[in-house]
Design a protein around this motif. Sequence first.
Motif, PDB file in Angstrom:
ATOM      1  N   ARG A 280       0.845  -1.205   0.000  1.00  0.00           N
ATOM      2  CA  ARG A 280       0.000   0.000   0.000  1.00  0.00           C
ATOM      3  C   ARG A 280       0.880   1.254   0.000  1.00  0.00           C
ATOM      4  NH1 ARG A 280      -4.958  -1.682   2.228  1.00  0.00           N
ATOM      5  NH2 ARG A 280      -5.133  -3.937   1.867  1.00  0.00           N
ATOM      6  N   ARG A 281       0.423   2.267  -0.709  1.00  0.00           N
ATOM      7  CA  ARG A 281       1.139   3.542  -0.735  1.00  0.00           C
ATOM      8  C   ARG A 281       0.626   4.440   0.392  1.00  0.00           C
ATOM      9  NH1 ARG A 281      -0.510   5.782  -6.296  1.00  0.00           N
ATOM     10  NH2 ARG A 281      -2.453   4.928  -5.463  1.00  0.00           N
ATOM     11  N   VAL A 282       1.556   5.192   0.980  1.00  0.00           N
ATOM     12  CA  VAL A 282       1.224   6.157   2.033  1.00  0.00           C
ATOM     13  C   VAL A 282       1.616   7.548   1.521  1.00  0.00           C
ATOM     14  CG1 VAL A 282       1.676   6.876   4.406  1.00  0.00           C
ATOM     15  CG2 VAL A 282       1.711   4.437   3.833  1.00  0.00           C
ATOM     16  N   PRO A 283       0.678   8.479   1.448  1.00  0.00           N
ATOM     17  CA  PRO A 283      -0.697   8.435   1.967  1.00  0.00           C
ATOM     18  C   PRO A 283      -1.753   8.100   0.920  1.00  0.00           C
ATOM     19  CG  PRO A 283      -0.144  10.687   1.435  1.00  0.00           C
ATOM     20  CD  PRO A 283       1.070   9.851   1.061  1.00  0.00           C
ATOM     21  N   GLU A 284      -1.349   7.804  -0.324  1.00  0.00           N
ATOM     22  CA  GLU A 284      -2.325   7.659  -1.404  1.00  0.00           C
ATOM     23  C   GLU A 284      -3.351   6.574  -1.113  1.00  0.00           C
ATOM     24  OE1 GLU A 284       1.419   9.401  -3.077  1.00  0.00           O
ATOM     25  OE2 GLU A 284       0.911   7.702  -1.748  1.00  0.00           O
ATOM     26  N   ASP A 285      -2.894   5.419  -0.625  1.00  0.00           N
ATOM     27  CA  ASP A 285      -3.811   4.314  -0.337  1.00  0.00           C
ATOM     28  C   ASP A 285      -4.254   4.296   1.123  1.00  0.00           C
ATOM     29  OD1 ASP A 285      -3.534   3.404  -2.978  1.00  0.00           O
ATOM     30  OD2 ASP A 285      -1.728   2.280  -2.443  1.00  0.00           O
ATOM     31  N   VAL A 286      -3.319   4.542   2.021  1.00  0.00           N
ATOM     32  CA  VAL A 286      -3.619   4.576   3.455  1.00  0.00           C
ATOM     33  C   VAL A 286      -2.905   5.781   4.067  1.00  0.00           C
ATOM     34  CG1 VAL A 286      -3.534   3.366   5.668  1.00  0.00           C
ATOM     35  CG2 VAL A 286      -3.772   2.050   3.543  1.00  0.00           C
ATOM     36  N   ALA A 287      -3.673   6.713   4.602  1.00  0.00           N
ATOM     37  CA  ALA A 287      -3.099   7.855   5.303  1.00  0.00           C
ATOM     38  C   ALA A 287      -2.895   7.473   6.773  1.00  0.00           C
ATOM     39  CB  ALA A 287      -4.015   9.069   5.197  1.00  0.00           C
ATOM     40  N   VAL A 288      -1.764   7.894   7.351  1.00  0.00           N
ATOM     41  CA  VAL A 288      -1.421   7.497   8.720  1.00  0.00           C
ATOM     42  C   VAL A 288      -1.104   8.740   9.553  1.00  0.00           C
ATOM     43  CG1 VAL A 288       0.157   6.161  10.180  1.00  0.00           C
ATOM     44  CG2 VAL A 288      -0.499   5.288   7.910  1.00  0.00           C
ATOM     45  N   VAL A 289      -1.720   8.806  10.739  1.00  0.00           N
ATOM     46  CA  VAL A 289      -1.459   9.889  11.693  1.00  0.00           C
ATOM     47  C   VAL A 289      -1.010   9.268  13.007  1.00  0.00           C
ATOM     48  CG1 VAL A 289      -2.448  11.836  12.990  1.00  0.00           C
ATOM     49  CG2 VAL A 289      -3.179  11.398  10.629  1.00  0.00           C
ATOM     50  N   GLY A 290       0.063   9.804  13.592  1.00  0.00           N
ATOM     51  CA  GLY A 290       0.565   9.331  14.879  1.00  0.00           C
ATOM     52  C   GLY A 290       0.186  10.256  16.017  1.00  0.00           C
ATOM     53  N   PHE A 291       0.857  10.068  17.135  1.00  0.00           N
ATOM     54  CA  PHE A 291       0.597  10.899  18.322  1.00  0.00           C
ATOM     55  C   PHE A 291       1.898  11.024  19.107  1.00  0.00           C
ATOM     56  CE2 PHE A 291      -0.979  12.597  22.170  1.00  0.00           C
ATOM     57  CZ  PHE A 291      -2.312  12.959  22.019  1.00  0.00           C
ATOM     58  N   ASP A 292       2.316  12.238  19.379  1.00  0.00           N
ATOM     59  CA  ASP A 292       3.464  12.608  20.221  1.00  0.00           C
ATOM     60  C   ASP A 292       4.279  13.728  19.593  1.00  0.00           C
ATOM     61  OD1 ASP A 292       3.127  10.893  22.408  1.00  0.00           O
ATOM     62  OD2 ASP A 292       4.228   9.258  21.433  1.00  0.00           O
ATOM     63  N   ASP A 293       4.588  13.601  18.283  1.00  0.00           N
ATOM     64  CA  ASP A 293       5.561  14.446  17.594  1.00  0.00           C
ATOM     65  C   ASP A 293       6.931  14.300  18.250  1.00  0.00           C
ATOM     66  OD1 ASP A 293       6.428  16.103  15.562  1.00  0.00           O
ATOM     67  OD2 ASP A 293       6.176  17.920  16.747  1.00  0.00           O
ATOM     68  N   SER A 294       7.360  13.061  18.368  1.00  0.00           N
ATOM     69  CA  SER A 294       8.683  12.753  18.903  1.00  0.00           C
ATOM     70  C   SER A 294       9.674  12.615  17.749  1.00  0.00           C
ATOM     71  CB  SER A 294       8.623  11.443  19.687  1.00  0.00           C
ATOM     72  OG  SER A 294       8.359  10.365  18.814  1.00  0.00           O
ATOM     73  N   SER A 295      10.920  12.308  18.074  1.00  0.00           N
ATOM     74  CA  SER A 295      11.931  12.110  17.035  1.00  0.00           C
ATOM     75  C   SER A 295      11.564  10.957  16.116  1.00  0.00           C
ATOM     76  CB  SER A 295      13.296  11.871  17.683  1.00  0.00           C
ATOM     77  OG  SER A 295      13.264  10.726  18.527  1.00  0.00           O
ATOM     78  N   ALA A 296      10.764  10.011  16.604  1.00  0.00           N
ATOM     79  CA  ALA A 296      10.336   8.888  15.765  1.00  0.00           C
ATOM     80  C   ALA A 296       9.544   9.361  14.553  1.00  0.00           C
ATOM     81  CB  ALA A 296       9.508   7.906  16.585  1.00  0.00           C
ATOM     82  N   ALA A 297       8.815  10.462  14.685  1.00  0.00           N
ATOM     83  CA  ALA A 297       8.020  10.986  13.573  1.00  0.00           C
ATOM     84  C   ALA A 297       8.907  11.412  12.412  1.00  0.00           C
ATOM     85  CB  ALA A 297       7.161  12.159  14.049  1.00  0.00           C
TER      86      ALA A 297
END
Length: 348
Positions: A280-297
Motif C-alpha cells: 500500500r502507498r502512504v498516503p495515497e492508499d492509506v493515510a497514517v497519523v501518529g501521536f506525540d511528535d517525537s523524534s520517531a516521527a
Amino acid sequence: MNPRAGRGGQHPTMDQVAEAAGVSRATVSRVINGAPSVDAKIREMVQRAIAETGYVPNVAARSLVTRKSNSVALVISEPDRPYDSSFLNRIFTDPYFGRVTAGATSALRPHDIHLVIIPTDSTDHHHVLRYLRQGHVDGVLLISSHEQDPLPRQVHELGIPAVVSARPASPLAASFVDVDQRLGARLAAEHLLARGCRRLATISGPLDMPAGQDRLDGFRSYLADRGCTDVPWLEGDFTRHGGEECARRLLAEHPDIDGLFVASDLMAEGALRAVQDLGRRVPEDVAVVGFDDSSAALDCRPLLTTVRQPVEEMAAEMAEVLMAHIASPGRLPRSVTFQPTLVIRESA
C-alpha cells in the motif's frame, strides 16, 4: 595571602568569608541557607565575599541545616514489565522518556537541583519507597499511568511532595500535568476525514492507561458524531513491534482501510512498515497519523503527520509544580492540562 588558597593551603572557610564581609559567621550561614530575614545589602556583601574568597559551602552540612537534599527523583514505573534489559532498553531508547528528562532538567538546573532517574517495576517498589523515605530527595516526578500500579498512592502516603506525569488512573489527591488526550485524537480524526478518508481505523495504546483510553474514545466519539460508527481498532502497546503487528492484522481483516490513527509515533513507525510491506502507498492508499511528535516521527518514511504533545514543556511544568510543593508543603494539589496541536507532514 591568596584568599582562594586559605591559610596553610586549606580551602577558604566560613570564618574567612565573615571576616571579608565584615559580618558574623552566623550571618554568613543564614545567607548560605537562604534565610529571608537577612538585609538585602548584607546579603550582597556576603555573596561578594563568597565570590572573592572562592568559598564553597559544605553541601552535606548545609543539608543538615536546611533539611533539603537539592535533588528530586524521576521515578519511571512500569508495573507490567520485568526489570530486565528490555525494560531498561525501552526507557533509554523511547523518545518520550528522553524528552521528559530534558524538560525536567531544564527547569531544575537553574535552581541547582539535581535529577535522579529511578526506573522501577512492581517487584522493586519497596526499594524505591525506602530510598524516598530516607530523605535522599526532596520530591518525586512520577511517570506512572497504569491502573494497577500502586506506586502513586504509596508515594502519596509517604507525604513526600510529588507530581504525576498524567492524570492518575485511580482517583488520587495528587498534582499532575497532562495533555488533552481526547482533543488530540479528535484532531487526528478531523484531519483524516478532511483529506477524504472514508474507512478509518485506529491502533490504541494500552487500555489500562488513561492516555490509551482517552485517545481511543476521542477518536471514535468524534467519528460517531459524524455518522462513522463502525471503526475497527486494536489495542497496541506503545512499541514499534506492537504497531506493526496491529497494522498487519487490521489490514488483513479490513483491506478497505484508507485512514489509520496510531496512538503513538513509535507504533506508527511500525504501522507504516506494515502498510508498505503489504504493497500500500502512504498516503495515497492509506493515510497514517501518529501521536506525540517525537523524534520517531522524523525517522519515518514518509515523514509522519502526528498530534504534538509538548512533552518538554509539560515536564518543565511538572518540575515547577514540584518545586512549589517543596517550598510550601501544605499547598493543595494542582492539575495542568496542555493543548495538543496537529503537525502535518507527508503521511497524511
